[in-house]
Design a protein around this motif. Structure first.
Motif, short mmCIF file in Angstrom:
data_model
loop_
_atom_site.label_atom_id
_atom_site.label_comp_id
_atom_site.label_asym_id
_atom_site.label_seq_id
_atom_site.Cartn_x
_atom_site.Cartn_y
_atom_site.Cartn_z
N ASP A 86 0.81 -1.22 0.00
CA ASP A 86 0.00 0.00 0.00
C ASP A 86 0.84 1.27 0.00
O ASP A 86 0.56 2.23 0.72
N THR A 127 11.25 8.34 5.48
CA THR A 127 10.34 7.50 6.26
C THR A 127 10.61 6.04 5.95
O THR A 127 10.77 5.67 4.78
N LYS A 129 8.99 2.30 6.30
CA LYS A 129 7.78 1.53 6.57
C LYS A 129 8.15 0.05 6.55
O LYS A 129 8.75 -0.42 5.58
N GLY A 131 7.10 -4.22 7.65
CA GLY A 131 6.01 -5.15 7.92
C GLY A 131 6.51 -6.58 7.83
O GLY A 131 7.65 -6.85 7.43
N GLN A 191 12.35 -1.67 14.62
CA GLN A 191 11.11 -0.99 14.26
C GLN A 191 9.96 -1.98 14.17
O GLN A 191 10.02 -2.97 13.42
N PRO A 193 6.08 -3.10 13.05
CA PRO A 193 5.36 -2.84 11.81
C PRO A 193 4.68 -1.47 11.82
O PRO A 193 4.05 -1.08 12.80
N GLY A 194 4.82 -0.76 10.71
CA GLY A 194 4.27 0.58 10.59
C GLY A 194 5.31 1.53 10.02
O GLY A 194 6.38 1.11 9.57
N SER A 195 5.00 2.82 10.03
CA SER A 195 5.87 3.83 9.45
C SER A 195 6.57 4.65 10.52
O SER A 195 6.00 4.91 11.59
N GLN A 196 7.80 5.05 10.25
CA GLN A 196 8.58 5.85 11.19
C GLN A 196 9.38 6.89 10.42
O GLN A 196 10.15 6.55 9.52
#
Length: 246
Positions: A86, A127, A129, A131, A191, A193-196
């Protein structure tokens, strides 16, 4: 001038923590000299251009078309055909293809370049991301961001996808993969899962600077119907002059 085409940076030791190979092919060499930093340019952004990407060690399963620049580059033989992460039209690079081996790691390298004014201090913002792959277990993927210029090669950030109970209780990595504790001890930021959003800092040495994103995907599990690996996407870096070095 440093010959960065032959320089190798190794993070960690042996197989327990994967070796990270930086600049294994031949990015353009940086030239020293050029204009000096001016405080009047603070706040200006540098033009960042994609140089290319490649699998430099091992191999990845490319049958699903999930590795490459985002958005997909028309006419590129490695054009992404599935956007299961995505990302959409966000500019960056995605390392989502699974390792094709249950025995050896795979290494994927993506490079960007910008012209760095001598003595200018830059914030490099991007950024990450991350997963998990869609499987019973998912092999570890890690990333090292480095800069290669007239001063040599320097690691700026080290990120690995977290698998410990402290990050949501994910079921773990295949046997033989590095543990979260091992990666953290070697200086990696774990990290979930997700965006940082992340920012690192670089001081220009004059001429071209190459930002290298090196992704290491550890071996997948054996005996699984669908052996998979972690996923990482990084946005196009934004390079902004913030100061002149003292």
């Amino acid at each position: 001038m440093t010959d960065i085409s032959r320089r190798r940076v190794v993070v960690g030791a042996a197989w327990a923590t994967p070796a990270i190979l930086v600049a294994t092919s031949s990015p353009p060499a940086a030239a020293s000299g050029g204009a000096s930093c001016s405080e009047a340019d603070n706040g200006s952004t540098a033009l960042v251009s994609a140089l290319g990407w490649e699998v430099t060690s091992g191999s990845v399963d490319a049958q699903y078309g999930t590795n490459g620049w985002t958005p997909a580059v028309a006419g590129d033989s490695t054009t992404i055909t599935n956007d299961w992460f995505d990302v959409g039209t966000a500019k960056g690079f995605k390392s989502m293809d699974d390792n094709a081996s249950a025995a050896t790691p795979a290494v994927v390298v993506a490079r960007y370049a910008f012209t760095a004014v001598r003595g200018a201090v830059y914030n490099v913002a991007f950024t990450s991301k991350v997963g998990y792959g869609n499987g019973t277990s998912t092999s570890r993927q890690s990333m090292v961001v480095s800069v290669d210029d007239a001063a040599g090669s320097v690691a700026l950030a080290k990120v690995s996808v977290a698998h410990s109970a402290a990050f949501g209780g994910w079921g773990g990595v295949p046997a033989g993969n590095s543990s979260d504790a091992t990666m953290a001890a070697d200086g990696y930021t774990m990290q979930a899962p997700g965006s940082q959003a992340r920012t690192v800092q670089v001081t220009g040495n004059g001429g071209q600077a190459v930002l290298t994103f090196t992704f290491t995907i550890e071996p997948v599990a054996t005996g699984e119907t669908k052996p998979v690996s972690d996923d990482i996407w990084v946005s196009l870096p934004v390079v902004t002059q913030v100061a002149c070095a003292a």
